[in-house]
Design a protein around this motif. Sequence first.
Motif, mmCIF file in Angstrom:
data_model
loop_
_atom_site.group_PDB
_atom_site.id
_atom_site.type_symbol
_atom_site.label_atom_id
_atom_site.label_comp_id
_atom_site.label_asym_id
_atom_site.label_seq_id
_atom_site.Cartn_x
_atom_site.Cartn_y
_atom_site.Cartn_z
ATOM 1 N N VAL A 1 28.658 -45.912 4.511
ATOM 2 C CA VAL A 1 28.491 -47.553 5.513
ATOM 3 C C VAL A 1 29.583 -48.256 4.812
ATOM 4 O O VAL A 1 30.207 -48.634 3.860
ATOM 5 N N ASP A 2 30.288 -49.397 5.822
ATOM 6 C CA ASP A 2 31.342 -49.727 5.561
ATOM 7 C C ASP A 2 30.876 -50.544 4.976
ATOM 8 O O ASP A 2 29.615 -51.362 4.923
ATOM 9 N N PRO A 3 31.555 -50.709 3.639
ATOM 10 C CA PRO A 3 31.116 -51.397 1.827
ATOM 11 C C PRO A 3 31.311 -53.339 3.119
ATOM 12 O O PRO A 3 31.355 -54.202 3.149
ATOM 13 N N ALA A 4 32.695 -53.326 3.914
ATOM 14 C CA ALA A 4 32.316 -54.881 4.397
ATOM 15 C C ALA A 4 31.719 -55.586 5.242
ATOM 16 O O ALA A 4 31.421 -56.491 5.576
ATOM 17 N N LEU A 5 30.434 -54.732 5.344
ATOM 18 C CA LEU A 5 29.379 -54.942 6.346
ATOM 19 C C LEU A 5 28.130 -56.039 5.158
ATOM 20 O O LEU A 5 27.306 -56.073 5.549
ATOM 21 N N ASN A 6 28.449 -55.998 3.786
ATOM 22 C CA ASN A 6 27.793 -56.243 2.771
ATOM 23 C C ASN A 6 26.138 -56.378 2.415
ATOM 24 O O ASN A 6 25.446 -56.852 2.307
ATOM 25 N N MET A 7 26.164 -54.772 3.163
ATOM 26 C CA MET A 7 24.389 -54.631 3.353
ATOM 27 C C MET A 7 23.724 -55.080 3.848
ATOM 28 O O MET A 7 22.933 -54.817 4.312
ATOM 29 N N ASN A 8 24.754 -56.138 4.578
ATOM 30 C CA ASN A 8 23.778 -56.583 6.035
ATOM 31 C C ASN A 8 23.443 -55.548 7.242
ATOM 32 O O ASN A 8 24.107 -55.754 8.481
ATOM 33 N N PHE A 9 22.483 -54.581 6.717
ATOM 34 C CA PHE A 9 22.389 -53.668 7.866
ATOM 35 C C PHE A 9 20.841 -52.812 7.537
ATOM 36 O O PHE A 9 20.477 -53.443 6.750
ATOM 37 N N ASP A 10 20.513 -51.989 8.886
ATOM 38 C CA ASP A 10 19.357 -51.292 8.398
ATOM 39 C C ASP A 10 19.574 -50.132 7.965
ATOM 40 O O ASP A 10 20.458 -49.429 8.326
ATOM 41 N N SER A 11 19.240 -49.845 6.358
ATOM 42 C CA SER A 11 20.128 -48.652 6.007
ATOM 43 C C SER A 11 19.442 -47.838 6.632
ATOM 44 O O SER A 11 20.328 -46.359 6.896
ATOM 45 N N GLU A 12 18.029 -47.308 6.867
ATOM 46 C CA GLU A 12 17.300 -46.450 7.663
ATOM 47 C C GLU A 12 18.286 -45.960 9.409
ATOM 48 O O GLU A 12 18.144 -44.873 8.998
ATOM 49 N N GLU A 13 18.649 -47.030 10.096
ATOM 50 C CA GLU A 13 18.883 -46.895 11.187
ATOM 51 C C GLU A 13 20.559 -46.677 10.828
ATOM 52 O O GLU A 13 21.118 -45.442 11.586
ATOM 53 N N ALA A 14 21.377 -47.104 9.762
ATOM 54 C CA ALA A 14 22.487 -46.580 9.821
ATOM 55 C C ALA A 14 22.829 -45.104 8.964
ATOM 56 O O ALA A 14 23.230 -44.092 9.908
ATOM 57 N N ILE A 15 21.896 -45.234 8.273
ATOM 58 C CA ILE A 15 22.035 -42.988 7.846
ATOM 59 C C ILE A 15 21.664 -42.668 9.441
ATOM 60 O O ILE A 15 22.166 -40.809 8.777
ATOM 61 N N ARG A 16 20.313 -43.394 10.121
ATOM 62 C CA ARG A 16 20.504 -42.802 11.661
ATOM 63 C C ARG A 16 21.699 -41.964 12.034
ATOM 64 O O ARG A 16 21.734 -40.706 12.556
ATOM 65 N N PHE A 17 22.626 -43.158 12.401
ATOM 66 C CA PHE A 17 23.543 -42.656 12.768
ATOM 67 C C PHE A 17 25.020 -42.207 12.123
ATOM 68 O O PHE A 17 24.994 -41.333 13.305
ATOM 69 N N LEU A 18 24.916 -41.546 11.145
ATOM 70 C CA LEU A 18 25.804 -41.134 10.318
ATOM 71 C C LEU A 18 25.230 -39.538 10.717
ATOM 72 O O LEU A 18 25.660 -39.129 10.796
#
Length: 371
Positions: free
Chosen positions: A276-293
């Motif tokens: 996940v893009d480090p520019a997001l500074n972990m401001n995201f739902d990790s479960e959702e991000a992994i699902r998208f990947l």
Amino acid sequence: MNILCSFSGCFSPAEQLNHDEPEGENAEAFRVFSSNELKSATRGFHHSEKVGEGGFGSVYKGRLRDGTMVAVKVLSIELESMRGEKEFIAELTTLSHVRHQNLLRLLGCCVEGTRRYLVFEYMENNSVLTTFLSTEPNRTKFSWETRRNVTIGVARGLVYLHEEVKPRIVHRDIKAGNILLDANLTPKVSDFGLAKLLRDENSYISTRVAGTLGYLAPEYNSSRLVTRKSDVYSFGVLLLEIVSGRVVVDAYQDTERFLVEKAWTAYEADNLLPMVDPALNMNFDSEEAIRFLKVGLLCVQETAKLRPTMPEVVEMLSTRMNMDDARISKPGFVPDLREVMNRQEQTNLSPESSPSYAATSSLWSSANIGR
């Protein structure tokens, strides 16, 4: 005036779309502009109004007399070989009839002598390539919510092309440079110069490779087979780019590996989160991000029949579907980019037959792969 009739010598009636005219507020008349009107709108096609340049001409922003901002695509036509004319006809016949909030709207055209212009709605925020995939300080402006909305919007646009219009349309050049963003960052799929109509509902055999390296489905590159699953593959690559903030192939570093290969390696190691893009500074739902990947990896599987359809993709992205048990097989990709590019440079190919043709024909961005 039926503008399509004026091109009867360039394409057969069978190549025209055959579905009902749009109704309601989207049923705006397709306009035929004069060259003087477009020249006035763009201040004589002044260099300061240029917003993009590609293999078949340039794009200028302009303001019509009623105040409407537009983008004017000026095609460079070589009458001897009809280069550019074919792209003009393809884009015109496709876009003059399709209407969807996630497809770039064609407002009209101009045909005067050898001059060819397409007039589109103006996109204030350029493309995904120049926003989500630009330098890190700029990427920080695009939150996870924005990336999610852009991704789902593109997917819905493809559902419309693949399932809702007749004949079905395969775009053939889904990539970051062809996803434009309006003032509200609503994504619009653009550049239909390579689009194909699937009248048998299944596939189309292309005699030439057309598309962009890194986004080409492996079966298309090897067998020239075009199906809706070809677009699914390209969308999967785009999805991985938006989530990771990385271009599919970086020409300046790590040139031997595609983003797809990197994502697959991370998946096999059960370590997708660092993608996940480090520019997001972990401001995201990790479960959702992994699902998208994982959805992205499902889309780029080497075996086309294992890839999901675009309606299935929209469902997976829009709902909190559990992807833990998803079976994802090895992705496919062109294994040696340098070899293909070197072979391409050594062969005198027409623009459409060149695998990287569309890398220079994006509507807005003049950037090539990796830039």
